[in-house]
Design an enzyme around this catalytic site. Sequence first.
Site, short mmCIF file in Angstrom:
data_model
loop_
_atom_site.label_atom_id
_atom_site.label_comp_id
_atom_site.label_asym_id
_atom_site.label_seq_id
_atom_site.Cartn_x
_atom_site.Cartn_y
_atom_site.Cartn_z
N SER A 212 0.85 -7.70 -2.99
CA SER A 212 1.51 -7.24 -2.00
C SER A 212 1.98 -8.06 -1.00
O SER A 212 1.51 -9.24 -0.87
CB SER A 212 0.81 -6.02 -1.35
OG SER A 212 1.16 -5.60 -0.10
N TYR B 89 -7.21 -3.81 2.93
CA TYR B 89 -5.98 -3.51 1.97
C TYR B 89 -5.64 -4.96 1.79
O TYR B 89 -5.49 -5.23 0.68
CB TYR B 89 -5.01 -2.69 2.39
CG TYR B 89 -3.71 -2.63 1.39
CD1 TYR B 89 -3.93 -1.86 -0.04
CD2 TYR B 89 -2.69 -3.09 1.69
CE1 TYR B 89 -2.93 -1.92 -0.88
CE2 TYR B 89 -1.62 -3.16 0.84
CZ TYR B 89 -1.72 -2.59 -0.31
OH TYR B 89 -0.65 -2.49 -1.33
#
Length: 232
Positions: free
Chosen positions: A143, A156
């Site tokens: 990501s 995350y």
Amino acid sequence: MTQGIKDKIVVVTGASSGLGEATARLLSAQGATVVLGARRADRLQALAKDLESRAGKALALTTDVRLREQVKALVDSAVQTYGRIDVMVNNAGLMPQAPLERLKVDEWDRMIDVNIKGVLYGIAAALPHMQRQKAGHFINVSSVAGHRVGPGFAVYAATKYAVRALSEGLRQEVKPYNIRTTVISPGAVATELPDSVTDPDASTRIRTFYEQTGGGSGRLVRTGGCLRDEPA
Ligand SMILES: NC(=O)c1ccc[n+]([C@@H]2O[C@H](COP(=O)([O-])OP(=O)(O)OC[C@H]3O[C@@H](n4cnc5c(N)ncnc54)[C@H](OP(=O)(O)O)[C@@H]3O)[C@@H](O)[C@H]2O)c1
């Protein structure tokens, strides 16, 4: 990226929605055989049926990437059914973001289990086959959060940094086996990913962010980020 895709055997985790489903649809349309893993069996079966109705070849297996034996069964089924595995797309992930001070320790555990250990289990399942074949390709989904940390994103982001670190280590180690490793670092894409946010403040913030960056509700409208291809 779609060159040479025809007749490749591609395993995709997290194929029941979002980027995984879109990947399976695109590759199937390009002639790949796709092997689909995720927990929602109904979604997977419906996708496999739809792909087959468009002359694609697809196999769907209910898979929880937190369970090593289920990821192994997914990959082994691909090899048993089609004779090999060409590409392993470690895509399954979740993003229940919240500030650390909220102490959502169960969610930290889930992110570590799915986003990091799920990728490791995918590597463990596919690597022996690829080593034997002397060919293969891992595509691991990180990501933009695997390059930058923001408030509410710490855990995350940590999992997505880990995906990059694992991928880089893998890339260095598996070159002798003619195995390629690619990391994809998407930006904001409108999928079901924000649904995993339980913290009300974070939920509002993330939905606003997705709306501003081209998101919305459950529709793939555009990719807002970069595609990163680590050299073999
Ligand atoms: N959308 C974005 O803006 C964005 C940005 C950067 C990176 N990413 C990454 O892209 C990947 C795909 O996310 P998405 O945006 O497509 O979100 P999504 O629509 O929520 O898809 C997530 C997929 O992961 C699967 N999954 C979750 N937990 C699982 C488990 N325990 N076992 C097996 N599968 C599991 C889900 O299937 P089941 O619930 O059926 O198991 C679903 O198919 C993730 O790794 C995410 O971190 C997304």
